[in-house]
Write an enzyme that holds these catalytic residues in place. Structure first.
Site, PDB file in Angstrom:
ATOM      1  CG  HIS A  68      -2.018   0.878   1.202  1.00  0.00           C
ATOM      2  ND1 HIS A  68      -1.883   2.244   1.137  1.00  0.00           N
ATOM      3  CD2 HIS A  68      -3.341   0.631   1.179  1.00  0.00           C
ATOM      4  CE1 HIS A  68      -3.078   2.788   1.079  1.00  0.00           C
ATOM      5  NE2 HIS A  68      -3.985   1.823   1.109  1.00  0.00           N
ATOM      6  CE1 TYR A 197      -4.795   9.584   7.877  1.00  0.00           C
ATOM      7  CE2 TYR A 197      -3.544   9.827   5.843  1.00  0.00           C
ATOM      8  CZ  TYR A 197      -3.712   9.253   7.087  1.00  0.00           C
ATOM      9  OH  TYR A 197      -2.792   8.344   7.539  1.00  0.00           O
ATOM     10  N   PRO A 289      -3.180   7.054  17.306  1.00  0.00           N
ATOM     11  CG  PRO A 289      -5.397   6.352  17.073  1.00  0.00           C
ATOM     12  CD  PRO A 289      -4.475   7.101  17.988  1.00  0.00           C
ATOM     13  CE  LYS A 293       5.291   7.095  12.089  1.00  0.00           C
ATOM     14  NZ  LYS A 293       5.684   6.614  10.777  1.00  0.00           N
ATOM     15  CE1 TYR A 384       0.481   8.193   7.059  1.00  0.00           C
ATOM     16  CE2 TYR A 384       0.923   7.212   4.928  1.00  0.00           C
ATOM     17  CZ  TYR A 384       0.045   7.494   5.958  1.00  0.00           C
ATOM     18  OH  TYR A 384      -1.254   7.090   5.861  1.00  0.00           O
TER      19      TYR A 384
END
Ligand code: APR
Length: 387
Positions: A68, A197, A289, A293, A384
């Protein structure tokens, strides 16, 4: 060696130790089916995959995980995508549900001859400053028991016995971000081929793939909202509104099979070693969250500790154990810093007062930089996916 907790941290550590012939027992409060079915995280960083590969723990995720590498932001200024797998260090995530990873780790641990006691709840770690620490345990039938070992690894999460057994003077850096998410697991295929997002005046909404049949969604809600406060229909309507489904396409709706309320909080304990007791994973620090991580840090710390324990117990070299806390804290604070930045990117204070308007303009500007600046995108991608 006694390991408290059979989550990702405890099971990676257990596997590394048992593989080198170190006598090790894992004590787990829950039953086996609970551990293997608890749906939680699912995004594994490239470095996490490399760690699991190094220890022969990556077969399942290579067979069934999905690569992904794209995320999509939907904001008041439109929509943009970042193919983060081609930015920064050029690394993708592997999406693999945490319960599948935990099942693989558990199976492997037992195959390698590891011992695990389900239904054994650690109550306290005692004499951690000695060479013979003890773990007081309540067995499944309610009887007390005592385990003694050279070292104890506290991999038992945020409410575990390791945290409760720390000496006075342990520092806990804590931050409540003042934001609450309703975490949802839907029996529905993903609605977009990216992490979604959505930044909206009504609050944040998030979309994260898990498998072809299950998708995780997040919906920001008022602090104190009970998990069952909203009907399924209201949740889907609100997700569609915030994700601007009218403009970008509808969501695949399905039954909501799990709901949880998550107050976005972070904490870091310092130091991570107290004599013979080591803190690993959520026991060492909680991370919001927002940047996925938590499980990645848990695996990284488990490897650092596993290697240091092998050096100490097999070769007699204790330098790695002495450096454990400082090494892991460097990684933890970097991840905390990025997760904190993400929280600021995705949420603004609600309200029309001057302070809220100022913060929202800053957030909008941060999104514009991310949309337009290549160097900002490279920075984002590196952090990220990195741990
Ligand atoms: N005694 C024994 N076991 C315990 C006790 C106790 N007193 N308290 C908790 N446990 C067990 C829990 O039942 C759980 O199985 O410890 C385990 C801790 O596992 P996790 O909570 O998954 O923590 P960790 O292994 O550190 O993984 C951390 O994974 O789910 C992601 O993002 C999440 O950040 C989190 C990461």
């Amino acid at each position: 060696m006694v390991v408290l907790g059979a989550g990702p941290a405890g099971l990676v550590l257990g596997n590394i130790l048992v593989d080198r012939g170190i006598d090790c027992v894992v004590l787990e409060r829950a039953e086996r089916t609970h551990v293997q079915t608890r749906a939680r995280a699912g995004f594994l960083a490239a470095n996490t995959v490399r760690i699991l590969e190094r220890h022969g723990l990556a077969d399942g995720l290579h067979r069934r995980g999905q690569l992904h590498s794209t995320c999509e932001f939907r904001t008041e200024d439109g929509r943009f995508r970042l193919d983060y797998g081609g930015l920064g260090q050029g690394e993708p995530h592997t999406v693999y549900p945490q319960q599948d990873l935990v099942t693989d780790l558990l199976t492997r641990f037992l195959d390698r001859g590891g011992q695990i006691r389900f239904g054994s709840e650690a109550v306290a770690v005692r004499a951690a400053d000695s060479e013979r620490p003890e773990v007081a345990v309540r067995e499944a039938d309610g009887r007390p028991a005592l385990w003694r070992a050279r070292y104890v690894a506290g991999c038992d999460g945020r409410h575990g016995a390791a945290r409760r057994s720390l000496p006075a003077g342990t520092v806990r850096h804590h931050r409540d971000h003042g934001v609450t998410w309703l975490g949802l697991l839907a029996e529905a295929p993903p609605s977009l081929d990216a992490v979604g997002y959505a930044v909206h005046e009504r609050g944040f909404a998030g979309h994260m793939a898990r498998t072809s049949e299950v998708t995780r969604y997040y919906l920001q809600c008022e602090r104190g909202t009970p998990a069952d406060a909203w009907s399924e229909e209201r949740i889907w309507d609100e997700l569609e509104l915030r994700m601007r489904a009218r403009t970008y396409g509808p969501l695949h709706r399905g039954r909501l099979v799990q709901r949880s309320v998550v107050d976005l909080e972070s904490d870091v304990l310092e130091p991570l070693r107290h004599g013979a007791l080591f803190l690993v994973g959520d026991a060492a620090g909680l991370i919001s969250p927002s940047a996925a991580k938590g499980a990645n840090l848990a695996v990284l710390e488990a490897e650092v500790l596993g290697r240091a324990l092998i050096d100490d117990l097999v070769v007699g070299d204790s330098k790695g154990l002495d450096a454990y806390s400082a090494r892991c804290l460097t990684h933890i604070w970097r991840a905390q810093e990025f997760s904190h930045w993400m929280i600021g990117l995705l949420h603004g204070p609600s309200g029309a007062d001057g302070e809220s308007l100022f913060h929202n303009s800053l957030r909008r500007s941060r999104l514009t930089s991310l949309r337009t600046s290549r160097s900002q995108q490279d920075w984002f991608a590196e952090h990220y996916v990195g741990v």
